[in-house]
Design a protein around this motif. Structure first.
Motif, PDB file in Angstrom:
ATOM      1  N   GLY A  83       0.789  -1.245   0.017  1.00  0.00           N
ATOM      2  CA  GLY A  83      -0.062   0.080   0.114  1.00  0.00           C
ATOM      3  C   GLY A  83       0.944   1.301   0.170  1.00  0.00           C
ATOM      4  O   GLY A  83       0.530   2.353  -0.716  1.00  0.00           O
ATOM      5  N   ALA A  84       1.969   1.108   0.815  1.00  0.00           N
ATOM      6  CA  ALA A  84       2.643   2.469   0.724  1.00  0.00           C
ATOM      7  C   ALA A  84       3.462   2.895  -0.432  1.00  0.00           C
ATOM      8  O   ALA A  84       3.421   3.853  -0.980  1.00  0.00           O
ATOM      9  CB  ALA A  84       3.801   2.177   1.834  1.00  0.00           C
ATOM     10  N   CYS A 101       0.788   3.852  -3.174  1.00  0.00           N
ATOM     11  CA  CYS A 101       0.229   5.350  -2.742  1.00  0.00           C
ATOM     12  C   CYS A 101       1.520   6.390  -3.219  1.00  0.00           C
ATOM     13  O   CYS A 101       1.451   7.353  -3.918  1.00  0.00           O
ATOM     14  CB  CYS A 101       0.134   5.662  -1.048  1.00  0.00           C
ATOM     15  SG  CYS A 101      -1.412   5.012  -0.793  1.00  0.00           S
ATOM     16  N   PHE A 131      -4.352   3.198   0.808  1.00  0.00           N
ATOM     17  CA  PHE A 131      -3.512   2.630   1.734  1.00  0.00           C
ATOM     18  C   PHE A 131      -4.314   1.700   2.812  1.00  0.00           C
ATOM     19  O   PHE A 131      -4.011   0.503   2.926  1.00  0.00           O
ATOM     20  CB  PHE A 131      -2.593   3.650   2.567  1.00  0.00           C
ATOM     21  CG  PHE A 131      -1.753   3.138   3.557  1.00  0.00           C
ATOM     22  CD1 PHE A 131      -0.512   2.587   3.031  1.00  0.00           C
ATOM     23  CD2 PHE A 131      -2.209   3.055   5.059  1.00  0.00           C
ATOM     24  CE1 PHE A 131       0.187   1.799   4.181  1.00  0.00           C
ATOM     25  CE2 PHE A 131      -1.256   2.422   5.820  1.00  0.00           C
ATOM     26  CZ  PHE A 131      -0.170   1.850   5.398  1.00  0.00           C
TER      27      PHE A 131
END
Length: 381
Positions: A312-313, A316, A351
């Protein structure tokens, strides 16, 4: 060996599988954040214009048909009308012929009254009125091309075969003005050697309650004339001219974003299920020597969370970098690329979805795998 060491040992047991799962979540988050940001662009514009006291008067046939400049003086005589300005579309390129800019011409005598959200200072307004080649430029264009106030720029017309030599006298408020360049309409008329005509008229009224009355009065004034008008509020015009055209595309973007996330969730869950099935006997041994079922489920849940958080990080970050680079690499989108931004709430949602995918992909298979009887699992070793 503590639980955290076991978690990292299992994550690195099959490095290829872990990396590919993380990358799949990264790509899905990047695509989701990018697609889901498209509808937000239109919604943001509509929210910004919701309380506007401006009306737009254009040709009843189409926005592309011209209206006589003389209409302005007649509209100014109507009750509740405070100011009127003619507005014409020019369009041009700067250096790169593939990157079209939104260049617009407007009457210079009521800039502050009609467009207070542009944040034009008194000095800049005076300079715009006194200098024939003066231009007001949006903040994002100033940053993109590294322009400075006082700089002279040359633009090549795309809608009309003439070049513009403009001097930047002030910077427009980015959120209110959008990615555009504003210059004086009398300068445009001089370059084109044509009688006064305009694409539309901006009409400033005294109150939003007066809008229906003024709209009816304007359209009635020019009814049955060679150039009939259609007058609308800003929000209505955007919905009719842009919203209806883009509605299908924006809804499609939401649908595709949902499909991407759902598909990657299934892939991640299947991958985690395979990893758990390979370790069923190992988990049976752990339970036999004293590990509780809950501790095993939590350990696998943490593994999924780590994969989800990292994916997710990265997704993003890629989405934010992509939107920052968009104006530099997407000439086909033109001014639209400059208006597109990644909102913080979209980043947060993306996220959170990645974290939930990672958690679910670990929790569900682990819960199912540890439901069996220890003795049965051990006999299968």
């Amino acid at each position: 060996m503590n639980y955290l060491s076991l978690v990292f040992r299992n994550l690195t047991r099959n490095k290829r599988r872990t990396i590919l799962t993380t990358l799949s979540i990264t790509v899905s988050v990047f695509i989701f954040a990018s697609l889901i940001s498209l509808p937000g662009l239109l919604n943001k514009v509509l929210r910004d214009r919701a309380n506007s006291l401006r009306l737009i008067c254009h040709s009843k046939a189409s926005l592309f048909y011209m209206l006589p400049e003389s209409y302005r003086r007649r509209i100014e005589t109507l009750p509740h009308v405070q100011a009127v300005a003619a507005y014409s579309v020019f369009l041009a390129t700067y250096r790169d012929p593939n990157e079209q800019l939104g260049v617009l011409a407007v009457d210079d005598d009521h800039i502050s009254e009609i467009f207070p959200d542009w944040d034009i200072s008194t000095e800049a307004n005076h300079e715009f009125k006194s200098m024939r080649t003066a231009a007001l430029v949006a903040t994002n264009l100033m940053k993109l091309y590294d322009w400075k106030v006082g700089q002279t720029i040359m633009l090549r017309g795309t809608l009309y075969p003439v070049d513009l030599q403009l001097t930047i006298v002030s910077v427009l408020n980015e959120e209110a003005a959008g990615p555009r360049i504003i210059f004086r309409r009398d300068y445009m008329e001089e370059l084109l050697h044509r009688p006064g005509t305009a694409n539309l008229f901006w009409v400033k009224i005294d109150s939003s309650k007066s809008a229906p009355e003024v709209i009816a009065a304007i359209d009635e004034m020019f009814a049955n004339s060679p150039n009939e008008t259609a007058t609308e509020t800003e929000v209505t015009l955007i919905k009719n001219q842009v919203g209806s055209t883009l509605s299908l595309m924006l809804n499609g973007a939401k649908f595709l974003a949902a499909i991407v996330i759902f598909t990657i969730a299934l892939v991640a869950a299947n991958t985690a299920a395979m990893a758990v099935r390979e370790r069923r006997h190992e988990m049976a041994v752990m339970r036999a020597i004293g590990f509780t079922r809950g501790s095993i489920v939590v350990r696998i849940l943490v593994e999924g969370l780590i994969v989800g958080v990292v994916g997710g990080a990265l997704g993003c970050v890629l989405a934010l970098l992509g939107f920052d680079l968009l104006p530099h690499v997407s000439g086909a989108l033109g001014p639209l690329a400059l208006a597109m931004t990644m909102q913080p709430r979209i980043v947060a949602y993306s996220f959170l979805i990645a974290v939930l995918i990672g958690a679910a992909s670990g929790f569900i298979p682990a819960t199912l795998a540890t439901r069996g009887d220890i003795a049965t699992e051990l006999r299968a070793i």
